[in-house]
Design an enzyme around this catalytic site. Structure first.
Site: not given
Ligand code: NAD
Ligand code: DAU
Length: 347
Positions: A74, A136-138, A163, A167, A288
């Site tokens: 991508i 993501t909810d993260e 990560y 995002k 973490g």
């Protein structure tokens, strides 16, 4: 997010005949393509780099006249431009997706998740193509175990890992491209998915395939951490709903009220596989490590009428276990290398 395009600017189902699905050989992306084959008439071009997480076999039984796989990156602007020129909408799943990997080597996360999303946005802008960005909810960080609140669309971003921060960065690019360039984008932030075709580095399939391989499941820390589980087909039906009926520029949280702590999940897996429920090891915790995720999906339910179909986690988990039992040849080749990677960090 501020709307720059009229709320009536929704894409219609009939306008979408040909979709570009990035990351369509990964877990959620391949299930999305499978869901589209069963529930719609659209044709799909999958753009996937086939990293360690992508698997051509996840698509091999799908109709060749409706699903085409292009192996590529991508971040390759020329390739992305040529594919976007010939598509009605982009559904962007491709990402480096595993927190533990991001702690060991963050660079691919910055490259794919940020630069890759930028590359797709530039192509969507040039060709005026609808794009839905999967997140993501993260990005919201974590909640305390006793916090009565859940994440919703107004929760401030506070990501913890390389990560989740990559995002979060990609989400912010999407928002900026909507506002500054009028790109026809929506975003969804979903909680933890489970189901078939998930890479065995992830929690649920790792434990299932450990038991099936005669290895003990591995629980990080004390196992109190809570994840909000959703079946992958429910995630994907929500994505299709947002793609077709979502308001351009808006963010939707996707969740199915599936909060469980990791200890409960590992004990369920052991029980369903006929093992003593305490037959697991406590291993080094993730640095973490987010304590709890919980999604309030009332905006998606109230405004777009979506609701999850899979209401019984134990049944969904049993079906997932059955899938891994029946598809040994899909996951077995990756097992040794995956466990060797974990052994290096004592996990
Ligand atoms: P996955 O790791 O199983 O699949 C990712 C896919 O992207 C793979 O097929 C991989 O080959 C491909 N890919 C990676 N880098 C690429 C690149 N540079 N160019 C083209 N293809 C590339 O991930 P997943 O769990 O299916 O997650 C899909 C998306 O959903 C991600 O954006 C992730 O952030 C998001 N998400 C995942 C979950 C979850 O629980 N798994 C929950 C919420 C959101
Ligand atoms: O919340 C959505 C996110 O869910 C997605 O954005 C990510 O792409 C996806 O990987 C997932 O992230 P998590 O870090 O929550 O998933 P993972 O499967 O890695 O771990 C789930 C929980 O289980 C987490 O608390 C860590 C724990 N764990 C994980 C593994 C691999 C263990 O206790 N033992 C393990 O062996």
């Amino acid at each position: 997010m501020r709307d720059t395009v009229s709320p009536s600017a929704r894409a219609s189902v009939s306008a979408m005949q040909r979709l570009l699905v990035t990351g369509g050989a990964g877990f959620i992306g391949s299930n999305f393509v499978r869901w589209l084959m069963a529930n719609t008439d659209v044709s799909v071009v999958v753009l996937d780099k086939l990293t360690y997480a992508g698997n051509e076999d996840s698509l091999s039984d799908l109709p060749a006249d409706r699903v085409q796989l292009v192996v590529g990156d991508i971040c390759d602007a020329e390739l992305v431009d040529s594919l976007v020129a010939d598509t009605d909408a982009i559904v962007h799943f491709a990402a480096e997706s595993h927190n533990d990997n991001s702690l060991n080597d963050p660079w691919p996360f910055v490259q794919t998740n940020i630069v890759g999303t930028y590359t797709l946005l530039q192509a969507a802008r040039k060709h005026d193509t609808r794009i839905h960005h999967i997140s993501t909810d993260e990005v919201y960080g974590d909640l305390e175990l006793d916090d009565p609140d859940k994440f919703d669309e107004s929760t401030p971003y506070n990501p913890s890992s390389p990560y989740s921060s990559s995002k979060g960065a990609s989400d912010l690019l999407v928002r900026a491209w909507v506002r500054s360039f009028g790109v026809k984008a929506t975003i969804s932030n979903c909680s933890n998915n489970y189901g078939p075709y998930q890479h065995i580095e992830k929690f649920i399939p790792r434990q299932i395939t450990n038991v099936l391989s005669g290895l003990r499941p591995k629980l990080y820390g004390t196992g109190e951490n809570v994840r909000d589980w959703i079946h992958v087909d429910d995630h994907n039906s929500a994505v299709w709903t947002i793609l077709n009926h979502g308001v351009i520029g808006e963010t939707y949280l996707i969740g199915a009220d599936g909060e469980k702590n990791n200890k409960e999940v590992i004990e369920s897996i052991l029980g369903l596989l006929g093992q003593p429920t305490d037959a697991y090891d406590l291993v080094t915790d993730r640095p973490g490590h987010d304590m709890r995720y919980a999604i309030d999906s009332s905006k998606l339910r109230a405004e777009l009428g979506w609701k999850p179909k899979y209401r019984n986690f134990t049944e969904g988990l049993m079906a997932t276990i059955d899938w891994y039992k029946a598809n040994d040849s899909w996951w077995r080749p990756a097992k040794e290398a995956t466990e060797a990677k974990y052994a290096k960090t004592g996990q």
